[in-house]
Every structure is written in C-alpha cells, then in structure tokens.
Design a protein around this motif. Structure first.
Motif, PDB file in Angstrom:
ATOM      1  N   LEU A 141       0.820  -1.198   0.000  1.00 16.58           N
ATOM      2  CA  LEU A 141       0.000   0.000   0.000  1.00 16.58           C
ATOM      3  C   LEU A 141       0.863   1.261   0.000  1.00 16.58           C
ATOM      4  O   LEU A 141       1.842   1.367   0.734  1.00 16.58           O
ATOM      5  N   LYS A 142       0.457   2.218  -0.824  1.00 17.44           N
ATOM      6  CA  LYS A 142       1.072   3.538  -0.823  1.00 17.44           C
ATOM      7  C   LYS A 142       0.109   4.576  -0.256  1.00 17.44           C
ATOM      8  O   LYS A 142       0.478   5.403   0.569  1.00 17.44           O
ATOM      9  N   LEU A 143      -1.142   4.528  -0.726  1.00 16.40           N
ATOM     10  CA  LEU A 143      -2.170   5.439  -0.236  1.00 16.40           C
ATOM     11  C   LEU A 143      -3.463   4.671  -0.024  1.00 16.40           C
ATOM     12  O   LEU A 143      -3.772   3.744  -0.773  1.00 16.40           O
ATOM     13  N   VAL A 144      -4.223   5.060   0.978  1.00 13.91           N
ATOM     14  CA  VAL A 144      -5.558   4.509   1.218  1.00 13.91           C
ATOM     15  C   VAL A 144      -6.533   5.678   1.259  1.00 13.91           C
ATOM     16  O   VAL A 144      -6.455   6.527   2.147  1.00 13.91           O
ATOM     17  N   ASP A 145      -7.428   5.733   0.278  1.00 12.25           N
ATOM     18  CA  ASP A 145      -8.331   6.877   0.138  1.00 12.25           C
ATOM     19  C   ASP A 145      -7.560   8.190   0.160  1.00 12.25           C
ATOM     20  O   ASP A 145      -7.960   9.161   0.810  1.00 12.25           O
ATOM     21  N   GLY A 146      -6.426   8.225  -0.551  1.00 10.88           N
ATOM     22  CA  GLY A 146      -5.646   9.450  -0.661  1.00 10.88           C
ATOM     23  C   GLY A 146      -4.765   9.757   0.528  1.00 10.88           C
ATOM     24  O   GLY A 146      -4.085  10.785   0.546  1.00 10.88           O
ATOM     25  N   GLN A 147      -4.726   8.876   1.534  1.00  8.99           N
ATOM     26  CA  GLN A 147      -3.966   9.137   2.753  1.00  8.99           C
ATOM     27  C   GLN A 147      -2.717   8.258   2.798  1.00  8.99           C
ATOM     28  O   GLN A 147      -2.805   7.043   2.634  1.00  8.99           O
ATOM     29  N   PRO A 148      -1.535   8.862   3.028  1.00  7.99           N
ATOM     30  CA  PRO A 148      -0.309   8.061   3.142  1.00  7.99           C
ATOM     31  C   PRO A 148      -0.310   7.242   4.416  1.00  7.99           C
ATOM     32  O   PRO A 148      -1.075   7.504   5.346  1.00  7.99           O
ATOM     33  N   LEU A 149       0.574   6.241   4.479  1.00  7.40           N
ATOM     34  CA  LEU A 149       0.549   5.291   5.587  1.00  7.40           C
ATOM     35  C   LEU A 149       1.382   5.709   6.791  1.00  7.40           C
ATOM     36  O   LEU A 149       1.309   5.064   7.838  1.00  7.40           O
ATOM     37  N   HIS A 150       2.196   6.781   6.676  1.00  7.97           N
ATOM     38  CA  HIS A 150       3.012   7.154   7.834  1.00  7.97           C
ATOM     39  C   HIS A 150       2.145   7.665   8.976  1.00  7.97           C
ATOM     40  O   HIS A 150       2.547   7.644  10.133  1.00  7.97           O
ATOM     41  N   PRO A 278     -15.082  12.102   7.128  1.00 15.58           N
ATOM     42  CA  PRO A 278     -14.236  12.314   8.307  1.00 15.58           C
ATOM     43  C   PRO A 278     -13.022  13.143   7.935  1.00 15.58           C
ATOM     44  O   PRO A 278     -12.627  13.211   6.764  1.00 15.58           O
ATOM     45  N   ALA A 279     -12.434  13.804   8.938  1.00 21.25           N
ATOM     46  CA  ALA A 279     -11.294  14.685   8.686  1.00 21.25           C
ATOM     47  C   ALA A 279     -10.127  13.894   8.116  1.00 21.25           C
ATOM     48  O   ALA A 279      -9.676  12.917   8.708  1.00 21.25           O
ATOM     49  N   LYS A 280      -9.651  14.298   6.937  1.00 24.34           N
ATOM     50  CA  LYS A 280      -8.517  13.642   6.301  1.00 24.34           C
ATOM     51  C   LYS A 280      -7.985  14.548   5.208  1.00 24.34           C
ATOM     52  O   LYS A 280      -8.649  15.504   4.790  1.00 24.34           O
ATOM     53  N   VAL A 281      -6.783  14.251   4.748  1.00 26.03           N
ATOM     54  CA  VAL A 281      -6.187  15.007   3.651  1.00 26.03           C
ATOM     55  C   VAL A 281      -6.732  14.482   2.329  1.00 26.03           C
ATOM     56  O   VAL A 281      -6.789  13.269   2.110  1.00 26.03           O
ATOM     57  N   ALA A 282      -7.143  15.395   1.460  1.00 27.75           N
ATOM     58  CA  ALA A 282      -7.656  15.004   0.143  1.00 27.75           C
ATOM     59  C   ALA A 282      -7.282  16.086  -0.862  1.00 27.75           C
ATOM     60  O   ALA A 282      -7.037  17.240  -0.490  1.00 27.75           O
TER      61      ALA A 282
END
Length: 446
Positions: A141-150, A278-282
């Motif tokens: 996985l690199k991104l999940v729904d536009g969100q990075p995994l770090h 929900p609050a997230k980066v997009a």
C-alpha cells in the motif's frame, strides 16, 4: 452447472468426474473441491443490485474446473454448508454448457487446494477491458483513500454511497503504482481487517480483480467474488512482507499530489465533501475565476532561507465564492516569477536592505484578476472544523474556462430580487480592486 438439490460433505465411492457429465438433468454423484463462492447479483444503477443466488467455482480430481450456481430459492438451504477448500458430493443437478471463463495452469494428481493466480502489470494491460479470466493482485500500500501510511489512514464508516468504495494505490513488485477500487463486500472486509490490525498494514492481496481503463489509466476493480488479505494472513502475503522488509527502498513514501489523479469538483462540491467525510487530507481540482487579491498582509513567507509565496485570493465559480491560499510553487505557476526574484527586483529599484523593506504585493498578482484557472486544492484536517470557506491551492494545473452555468431554478411566486454586496474575505486587509462587485440574490418576502 445449475440447480443443485443435494450437496453433501465427505467422500463418495467412484465419484463422477466433470468430463463425464452430459448436458441436462443428472442424479449421479460427483465429487469436487469448492474453490470459491460468491453472491451473484444483477446490476442496478445506484443500488447494490438484485441478489440472484450463489455462484461457485469447483474443481475435480482431474483438475477440471466447473462453475456452479445455486438459485436464490435454495440459497438459505445450502449456503451455511459451503466452506472454501472443502470437498463435497453433489447429486440431483442440471448441467449445461457455458463459456470457458477459468482454467488451471498446473495439473495435480489430487483435487487441488486453492491457489492464488497473481499476474503482473503487463498481464493486466494485455487483459484490460476483456471479458476473460479474473486474476489476483498483490502489492504494498502507498495510499488509502488518498492518505499516506506514515499516519494511520482514517476510513469512512458512514452509511452512504461514499462508504461503498475505498480507493487504494498499490505498488506492484514488477510495475508502477496502480489504482485498486474496492466495492461493497470487499470494502467491508478491508475495513474490518484494516482496523483490526494493531500496526498499519502494508501488504494487500485482492482476488478476482477486473482490469479496466478509466480516463486512459489502467486500474483494477473488485468484483462480488473478490476477497482481501493483509500482511500475514496467507502464505503469499507473508512472502511478500518478507521481501518488503529485505527491500527498504520499495517502502519509500509517496507524495499524494504526484500519485493521485484529482477529481474536478466545484467549490460547493468540495464544501459538501467536508461536511460528509471524516477529517482527512484530500486533493481535488477546481475551476475558478480570480475575483480579487487580499492586500494588507505579507504575500511571502520566510520560514526558510528562501522566500516563498503565500497569497490569499478571492475566487468564484458558477455556484459559490471562497478564498484560495496560493502557496509556494503555485504562486510561481500563476505569475511565472519566483518570489525571491520579485523581492530582489523591488530591492534593486528602491534601494536598501531587503530585510528592512516592506515589499508590496507585486503587480503580476493583481494582473491575474478575472483570469480563470484550474487549481489543485488540498483539503486539510483544519478545513473540517473551520467556519470559514478557504482552501489551499498547491498547484495551478492549467488555464481554464468556467463550465456552462446550470439552468436557473424558477423563482417562486412572491419573491423579489435585490442587489447585495459580495461578502469580503474575513481578516485584516483591503481589496486589490477599487470598485465593489455586486451579486444578485433572492429574498423571500412575507
């Protein structure tokens, strides 16, 4: 195969093989291993589809594959007895010829256990948009729904259409990052397994994916038969995880802006996204016309040795008005000039030390008023709590024109139209234009 009236677990003496079966009704016992089963649905636009029954993929002792079907009227009777990998005896059935959709790549002396059929990016390219075999994909996985995994991604759990899909960007071992769209049951399984993991999962295996091309780009879409496996669930994901730990360069993080192909939304649609997610980066693209530039605030930031742009602009489209904060490279892309270059030019023309001079907003920004651009917009967590409609623009994608306006709604009886001033951007500062722009709004009387 169709209409099974008896499915028995266990063994049978001298079972019939699939090649011995003739079209039509039969009552001779057959023995097979159940490789996989899934719900068969008829697609309905905007809905989950009509449940028709259960599809099955079966294999016999000669490694011959057959597809089976249990109708909806018998589903409740047999579904609870079905278990992937188990051996069954089948009696009283109706056989028919069907299109060959599956094949076994290797022979076996006994009934084969389930295996994954992993294919490469090149294979998916070759089979794109063809009605052929459905293969499996594994990657990290690199991104999940536009969100990075770090930072552990937050998955939407709302009961609406947005929650029916999860988009993951999967790095293949032998190819590029590819979009994988998970739907319906695959989404639910992914969420349950993802949230159950103590640490953020990194390896994903999805079975029976359908390669398609969307917007000219190859992507993979889950089917009703698809299953998901994470990290150490099965041998294949374990092996991939081991390879991943031994290949540190493969786990490098990615910039979502570089990987994602942003969807183009209006200002109102971005605001609606913030309200229901929900609050997230997009990231989104938004076509808007520059209406004004805010004065009275510093237009550049010196958080580092090199000055960068930070300019607030008032923009509008056919539906809404808001503020865009133009940052760093977006400022250069908009004006064609670096921030340091503009500051140096001002210092040369006015003398003195650049650190002591208050450099006014350059004319090249004011000249962009009334220009229409496609902006790359970043939605950040603070947007979900702010009462002010403002977004960060990280990139100027291209010049653009506003799309045609939607037909206006009929004015209800008893309403009158009045002129009112457009709301100014909140905060200290004046407008870069002298004249006040007017907007028409409806006011209900009574």
């Amino acid at each position: 195969m169709a209409q099974k009236t008896a499915i028995l677990t266990g063994e049978a003496s001298s079972p019939l093989l699939f090649r011995h079966v003739s079209p039509g009704p039969g009552d001779s016992a057959m023995q097979f291993r159940l490789i996989h089963f899934w719900e068969a649905r008829k697609n309905v636009k905007g809905g989950p589809g009509i449940l028709l029954g259960i599809e099955m993929l079966m294999i016999d002792a000669e490694s011959t594959l057959a597809q089976g079907f249990i109708g909806q009227n018998r589903r409740n009777q047999y579904e609870k007895e079905l278990k992937r990998g188990s051996i069954y005896t089948l009696t009283n059935y109706y056989a028919s010829n069907s299109k060959v959709m599956y094949h076994v790549e290797e022979d076996s002396e006994d009934i084969l256990t389930e295996r994954f059929r992993i294919h490469s990016f090149t294979d998916f390219e070759a089979n794109c948009d063809l009605r052929g075999d459905l293969h499996d994909v594994v990657g990290h996985l690199k991104l999940v729904d536009g969100q990075p995994l770090h930072q552990r991604p937050v998955l939407c759990t709302k009961d609406d259409s947005a929650s029916r899909k999860v988009t993951v960007h999967l790095q293949l071992k032998d190819g590029p990052v590819i979009n994988v769209y998970l739907w319906d049951e695959a989404v639910e399984n992914f969420r349950l397994k993802f949230d159950a993991c103590a640490a953020t999962p990194t390896v994903l295996l999805v079975t029976t994916v359908n390669p398609k091309r969307l917007g000219g780009k190859l992507c993979l879409s889950s089917m009703s038969s698809s299953r998901v496996f994470l990290d150490e669930e099965v041998d294949l994901t374990k092996e991939y995880l081991t390879w991943l730990t031994m290949t540190p360069c493969a786990t490098s993080s990615v910039n979502p802006v570089e990987v994602l192909k942003a969807e183009t939304l209006t200002i109102s649609e971005i605001a609606a996204f913030i309200e229901r997610q929900p609050a997230k980066v997009a990231y989104f693209d938004c076509i808007a016309t520059i209406d004004d530039v805010k004065l009275g605030t510093e237009w550049n930031e010196n958080a580092t040795v090199v000055a960068n742009y930070r300019v607030e602009m008032s923009v509008y489209d056919n539906e809404e008005q808001c503020a865009f904060i133009i940052l760093r490279d977006a400022g250069k892309e908009l004006t064609g000039r670096k921030a340091t270059e503009l500051i140096d030019t001002y210092v040369e023309e006015n003398g003195g030390d650049g650190a002591e001079l208050e450099v006014p907003l350059p004319q090249c920004f004011i000249d962009t008023i009334r220009h229409t651009k496609k902006f790359r917009i970043k939605v950040a967590p603070y947007n979900f709590t702010s009462s002010r409609l403002s977004f960060t623009a990280t990139k100027i994608v291209s010049s653009a024109v506003l799309p045609p306006k939607k037909p206006p709604l009929k004015t209800p009886p008893g309403t009158e139209v009045e002129n009112s001033e457009l709301a100014e951007s909140s905060g200290v500062g004046t407008s870069a234009t002298d004249d006040q722009k007017k907007a028409k709004r409806t006011k209900h009387s009574g």
